[in-house]
Design a protein around this motif. Structure first.
Motif, PDB file in Angstrom:
ATOM      1  N   ILE A 251      62.926  98.776  43.249  1.00 38.63           N
ATOM      2  CA  ILE A 251      64.199  99.219  43.699  1.00 38.63           C
ATOM      3  C   ILE A 251      65.419  98.600  44.935  1.00 38.63           C
ATOM      4  O   ILE A 251      64.577  99.309  46.012  1.00 38.63           O
ATOM      5  CB  ILE A 251      64.501 100.294  42.927  1.00 38.63           C
ATOM      6  N   ALA A 252      66.314  98.007  44.815  1.00 39.97           N
ATOM      7  CA  ALA A 252      66.799  97.440  45.822  1.00 39.97           C
ATOM      8  C   ALA A 252      67.530  99.227  46.015  1.00 39.97           C
ATOM      9  O   ALA A 252      68.783  99.362  45.434  1.00 39.97           O
ATOM     10  CB  ALA A 252      67.336  96.178  45.955  1.00 39.97           C
ATOM     11  N   LEU A 253      67.891  99.113  47.933  1.00 41.16           N
ATOM     12  CA  LEU A 253      68.963  99.569  48.027  1.00 41.16           C
ATOM     13  C   LEU A 253      70.198  98.842  49.289  1.00 41.16           C
ATOM     14  O   LEU A 253      69.500  98.771  50.184  1.00 41.16           O
ATOM     15  CB  LEU A 253      68.186 100.943  49.518  1.00 41.16           C
ATOM     16  N   HIS A 254      71.591  99.509  49.173  1.00 40.29           N
ATOM     17  CA  HIS A 254      72.062  98.701  49.529  1.00 40.29           C
ATOM     18  C   HIS A 254      73.260  99.500  50.345  1.00 40.29           C
ATOM     19  O   HIS A 254      74.494  99.894  49.605  1.00 40.29           O
ATOM     20  CB  HIS A 254      73.475  98.464  48.288  1.00 40.29           C
ATOM     21  N   LEU A 349      68.362  95.841  51.011  1.00 42.81           N
ATOM     22  CA  LEU A 349      69.039  94.618  50.783  1.00 42.81           C
ATOM     23  C   LEU A 349      70.427  95.019  51.488  1.00 42.81           C
ATOM     24  O   LEU A 349      71.287  96.189  52.050  1.00 42.81           O
ATOM     25  CB  LEU A 349      69.276  93.649  49.862  1.00 42.81           C
ATOM     26  N   GLU A 350      71.082  94.099  52.681  1.00 39.55           N
ATOM     27  CA  GLU A 350      72.134  93.796  52.994  1.00 39.55           C
ATOM     28  C   GLU A 350      73.160  94.337  52.521  1.00 39.55           C
ATOM     29  O   GLU A 350      74.594  94.357  53.294  1.00 39.55           O
ATOM     30  CB  GLU A 350      72.240  93.298  54.901  1.00 39.55           C
ATOM     31  N   GLU A 355      76.362  98.134  43.752  1.00 41.23           N
ATOM     32  CA  GLU A 355      76.133  99.221  43.411  1.00 41.23           C
ATOM     33  C   GLU A 355      75.032  99.459  44.460  1.00 41.23           C
ATOM     34  O   GLU A 355      74.623  98.416  45.247  1.00 41.23           O
ATOM     35  CB  GLU A 355      75.116  99.644  41.897  1.00 41.23           C
ATOM     36  N   TYR A 356      74.173 100.999  44.990  1.00 38.39           N
ATOM     37  CA  TYR A 356      73.835 101.618  45.582  1.00 38.39           C
ATOM     38  C   TYR A 356      72.598 100.556  45.970  1.00 38.39           C
ATOM     39  O   TYR A 356      71.545 100.693  46.480  1.00 38.39           O
ATOM     40  CB  TYR A 356      73.685 103.150  46.245  1.00 38.39           C
ATOM     41  N   LEU A 357      71.939 101.684  44.229  1.00 42.49           N
ATOM     42  CA  LEU A 357      70.471 101.060  44.166  1.00 42.49           C
ATOM     43  C   LEU A 357      70.892  99.986  42.771  1.00 42.49           C
ATOM     44  O   LEU A 357      71.467  99.709  41.912  1.00 42.49           O
ATOM     45  CB  LEU A 357      70.412 102.367  43.051  1.00 42.49           C
ATOM     46  N   LYS A 358      69.138  99.397  42.906  1.00 41.94           N
ATOM     47  CA  LYS A 358      69.828  98.200  41.970  1.00 41.94           C
ATOM     48  C   LYS A 358      68.179  97.848  41.585  1.00 41.94           C
ATOM     49  O   LYS A 358      67.411  97.533  42.183  1.00 41.94           O
ATOM     50  CB  LYS A 358      69.992  96.599  42.883  1.00 41.94           C
TER      51      LYS A 358
END
Length: 435
Positions: A251-254, A349-350, A355-358
């Motif tokens: 899960i990527a955090l944006h 990630l930047e 979305e915030y979560l991916k």
């Protein structure tokens, strides 16, 4: 100060983990080193535990806050592909290779991070063409030792397939074998990234990572053979180390998406950043938040409120929030407003759109290399997240140690070659050395 060895070969297998020991202990070339030398079961990395700060720490004996390489890439919010800390002048203070050169010994480096334009006799730095008009071979030639690189490219360039692995490491291996035989440097630093790449794109313990460890075993065997064939084996020391480990994530955090929603990042109609008050700079498993104006108290308060709410939410993916002062105490960049630590399974990630979560799938990783299935950059205090060191040859005792720190490696290597890095955060691990 007396020299304990004449030739020190440092091999960095990027992302080699302490958890890899059950595999490597049974592989013959690794066994040769383990049976005849020193083994450190757990090496504590640094914060953030990413490649460029780690390799700068290995050659300086200092934490990032002191040597100045506080991340892989530079803070360039408007750039799609930020520049990396490629150049030697990113490092504050002296380095192992500087001191060895001052002592009239020869130095060589193959794809060792943060060595572009360094004063190294035989230097092929890790740097890539990051502008549309740049040519990879020219960028490398201009940043290292031109004739040395030209000869190696002429002889072994056909092995490479761009920056893809395992071909890149196969090219580095042939270059290393040739350099050992023809140059016989007193200090040689070699950086292999095959394992790191496979872990990023296929997961920590996937079949691809295991295959990369076996390829590294074969590469180690070729280097050991080269030392024998060159006639310098008896007066040489070989060190095999990792810079950090890795953890699986999906899960990527944006965080920049949330900053944009709060009008702390402004974009034009084409989606390009034109201004920012706060920006989340990824270190993969951790992230810095920087302020454009460090005296902007309103933005600091807004950020504090946002981060407090994320910390209260167990699904936000954020495990800890540090102030800039607390980050500095951990050896990271004290110029940040905050430093964030991701929970296991998450990374930063930047991106500032979407979305915030991916959630990330293998298919997405295959299509876009910004997505990964395992990464690093996390706090070295995370469980099962240590790296490893083993060494054999002249000046090395036959011993097993439970733990050292990454900052201790540089001073110890310097002592092997009879030089000093001066006043460092780390110290010489005398138990490893035959003094």
């Amino acid at each position: 100060m007396n020299r304990l060895t004449d030739h020190l070969i440092i091999i960095s297998f990027d992302c080699l983990s302490a958890l890899d020991y059950p595999i490597i202990k049974d592989l013959p070339h690794f066994k040769t080193i383990l049976n005849n030398g020193a083994y450190v079961q757990h090496v504590q990395s640094i914060y953030p535990s990413v490649t460029y700060p780690c390799h700068a720490t290995i050659v300086t004996g200092n934490y990032p806050i002191r040597h100045g390489v506080i991340n892989n890439t530079l803070l360039q919010p408007a750039r799609l592909s930020p520049d990396w800390n490629w150049f030697r002048d990113s490092i504050r203070g002296t380095t192992l290779y500087d001191e060895v050169k001052k002592a009239d010994m020869t130095t060589a480096a193959l794809l060792w991070p943060v060595t572009a334009k360094a004063n190294i006799d035989f230097n092929m730095p890790e740097i890539f063409a990051n502008r549309p008009w740049q040519n990879q071979i020219l960028v490398s030639l201009m940043s290292g030792t031109p004739r040395f690189q030209w000869e190696l490219n002429k002889r072994f360039g056909h092995i490479r397939n761009g920056l893809n692995q395992p071909e890149l490491d196969d090219f580095v291996l042939e270059s290393a074998v040739d350099t050992i035989k023809t140059k016989k440097p007193n200090l040689m630093m070699i950086h292999f990234t095959d394992l790191d790449s496979q872990r990023h794109y296929h997961g920590f313990a996937g079949a691809e990572a295991i295959a990369a460890i076996h390829r590294h075993h074969n590469r180690l065997g070729r280097i050991l053979d080269a030392l024998k064939e060159s006639g310098i084996e008896e007066n040489s020391t070989i060190v095999v180390l990792g810079d950090h480990s890795a953890l699986d994530e999906n899960i990527a955090l944006h965080l920049n998406v949330l900053l944009k929603k709060q009008n702390l990042i402004t974009t034009n109609p084409k989606g390009k950043i034109i201004n920012w008050k706060a920006y989340c700079k990824s270190c993969d498993g951790s992230a810095y938040i920087y302020l454009k104006d460090q005296e902007d108290l309103t933005t600091i308060r807004d950020l504090q409120t946002l981060l407090d709410s994320l910390l209260q939410d167990p699904d936000s993916g954020i495990e800890k929030v540090f102030t800039g002062k607390q980050a500095a105490e951990k050896g990271a960049d004290g110029n940040c407003a905050f430093m964030l630590e991701a929970r296991k399974g998450y990374y930063f990630l930047e991106d500032y759109e979407g979305e915030y979560l991916k959630s990330i799938t293998q298919e997405e990783v295959t299509l876009d290399k910004k997505y990964t299935l395992a990464t690093h950059g996390y706090s070295p205090e995370k469980e099962n997240y240590g790296t490893i060191l083993m060494a054999a040859g002249k000046g090395i005792r036959h011993i097993t140690l439970p733990e050292i720190r990454l900052i201790d490696e540089g001073p110890t290597f310097a002592r092997l070659l009879g030089v000093s890095l001066g006043d460092t955060d780390g110290s010489v691990v005398e138990e490893l050395l035959d003094l």
